[in-house]
Scaffold this active site. Structure first.
Site, PDB file in Angstrom:
ATOM      1  N   GLU A  54      10.270 -88.122   8.695  1.00 19.72           N
ATOM      2  CA  GLU A  54      11.599 -88.265   9.292  1.00 19.72           C
ATOM      3  C   GLU A  54      12.238 -86.902   9.536  1.00 19.72           C
ATOM      4  OE1 GLU A  54      13.509 -92.277   7.528  1.00 19.72           O
ATOM      5  OE2 GLU A  54      12.922 -90.815   5.998  1.00 19.72           O
ATOM      6  N   LYS A  60      19.499 -84.680   8.740  1.00 21.24           N
ATOM      7  CA  LYS A  60      18.955 -85.780   7.933  1.00 21.24           C
ATOM      8  C   LYS A  60      18.720 -86.946   8.884  1.00 21.24           C
ATOM      9  CE  LYS A  60      18.523 -88.168   3.866  1.00 21.24           C
ATOM     10  NZ  LYS A  60      17.680 -89.253   4.309  1.00 21.24           N
ATOM     11  N   ARG A  96      22.951 -87.673   9.336  1.00 27.36           N
ATOM     12  CA  ARG A  96      23.986 -86.667   9.091  1.00 27.36           C
ATOM     13  C   ARG A  96      23.332 -85.292   9.078  1.00 27.36           C
ATOM     14  NH1 ARG A  96      22.626 -88.900   4.233  1.00 27.36           N
ATOM     15  NH2 ARG A  96      22.224 -87.526   2.465  1.00 27.36           N
ATOM     16  N   TYR A 104       9.622 -84.260   5.189  1.00 23.84           N
ATOM     17  CA  TYR A 104      10.143 -85.337   4.345  1.00 23.84           C
ATOM     18  C   TYR A 104      10.065 -86.651   5.105  1.00 23.84           C
ATOM     19  CZ  TYR A 104      13.609 -87.815   1.471  1.00 23.84           C
ATOM     20  OH  TYR A 104      14.252 -88.711   0.657  1.00 23.84           O
ATOM     21  N   ASP A 145      10.108 -92.399  -0.935  1.00 16.20           N
ATOM     22  CA  ASP A 145      10.244 -91.083  -0.322  1.00 16.20           C
ATOM     23  C   ASP A 145       9.012 -90.229  -0.586  1.00 16.20           C
ATOM     24  OD1 ASP A 145      12.870 -91.659   0.505  1.00 16.20           O
ATOM     25  OD2 ASP A 145      13.684 -91.005  -1.416  1.00 16.20           O
ATOM     26  N   ASP A 191      19.987 -90.632  -8.242  1.00 12.79           N
ATOM     27  CA  ASP A 191      21.222 -90.236  -7.571  1.00 12.79           C
ATOM     28  C   ASP A 191      22.239 -91.355  -7.727  1.00 12.79           C
ATOM     29  OD1 ASP A 191      20.501 -92.166  -5.668  1.00 12.79           O
ATOM     30  OD2 ASP A 191      19.990 -90.705  -4.123  1.00 12.79           O
ATOM     31  N   ASP A 193      15.340 -92.431  -7.663  1.00  7.71           N
ATOM     32  CA  ASP A 193      15.059 -91.888  -6.331  1.00  7.71           C
ATOM     33  C   ASP A 193      13.913 -90.883  -6.400  1.00  7.71           C
ATOM     34  OD1 ASP A 193      15.479 -91.753  -3.587  1.00  7.71           O
ATOM     35  OD2 ASP A 193      16.954 -90.146  -3.762  1.00  7.71           O
ATOM     36  N   TYR A 229      21.336 -80.285  -2.965  1.00  4.12           N
ATOM     37  CA  TYR A 229      21.586 -80.545  -1.543  1.00  4.12           C
ATOM     38  C   TYR A 229      22.735 -81.510  -1.271  1.00  4.12           C
ATOM     39  CZ  TYR A 229      19.080 -85.085  -1.214  1.00  4.12           C
ATOM     40  OH  TYR A 229      18.679 -86.390  -1.336  1.00  4.12           O
TER      41      TYR A 229
END
Length: 163
Positions: free
Chosen positions: A9, A17, A31, A43, A58, A85, A90, A127
């Site tokens: 992605e 993002k 975003r 990523y 992910d 998160d 995550d 981040y």
């Protein structure tokens, strides 16, 4: 080690993002990162999986050169950055391109140069710092075997949902 299909992605070096809409297959700009950080590697996500956060698992793919959003790659997991998160667990699976001779020496997370691991961990630890209501907690690194278990659980989670 088994090879898995992932979709990228976000290319290495981007602050954008992007996210794939899993119903239409289109790539959308979700975003621009609020911080002045860029992604330390390509990523994306493992196809046909479901993670603890309700999204596909992910993946961070270590490549010689970045690719563009929407590209599929066959990878093999070599480790996992365990984290959570504001939405819960995550984990970030760390992988290399399957059969690429430049990455054959990377079989486990400890084969990745220590500085590269520090860069990845620092990126994910910071981040979201400027985004209201968001946070990240780093829980440590896991090896290739742990990453493999997480990927297999991701397939099982999706299957349990009837997909």
């Amino acid at each position: 080690m088994t090879a898995y299909d992932v979709v990228i992605e976000i290319p290495k070096g981007s602050r954008n993002k992007y996210e794939v809409d899993h119903e239409t297959g289109r790539v959308y700009l979700d975003r621009v990162l609020f911080t002045a950080f860029v992604y330390p590697a390509d990523y994306g996500f493992f196809e046909n999986t479901l993670g603890d956060d309700g999204d596909p698992l992910d993946v961070l793919v270590l490549l010689e050169y970045p690719v563009f959003p929407g590209v599929g790659i066959k990878v093999r997991p070599v480790g996992v950055l365990k984290m959570s998160d504001e939405a819960g667990g995550d984990a970030k699976i760390i992988a290399v391109q399957h059969k690429d001779p430049r990455w054959q020496h990377i079989q486990d997370v400890n084969d990745i140069p220590e500085y590269t691991r520090k860069e990845i961990e620092h990126f994910f630890a910071r981040y979201k710092d400027l985004e209201p209501g968001k946070f990240v907690t780093i829980e440590g690194w896991g090896d290739a075997a742990e990453a493999e278990k997480i990927v297999q659980a991701g397939f099982a989670n999706l299957e349990a949902q009837g997909h």
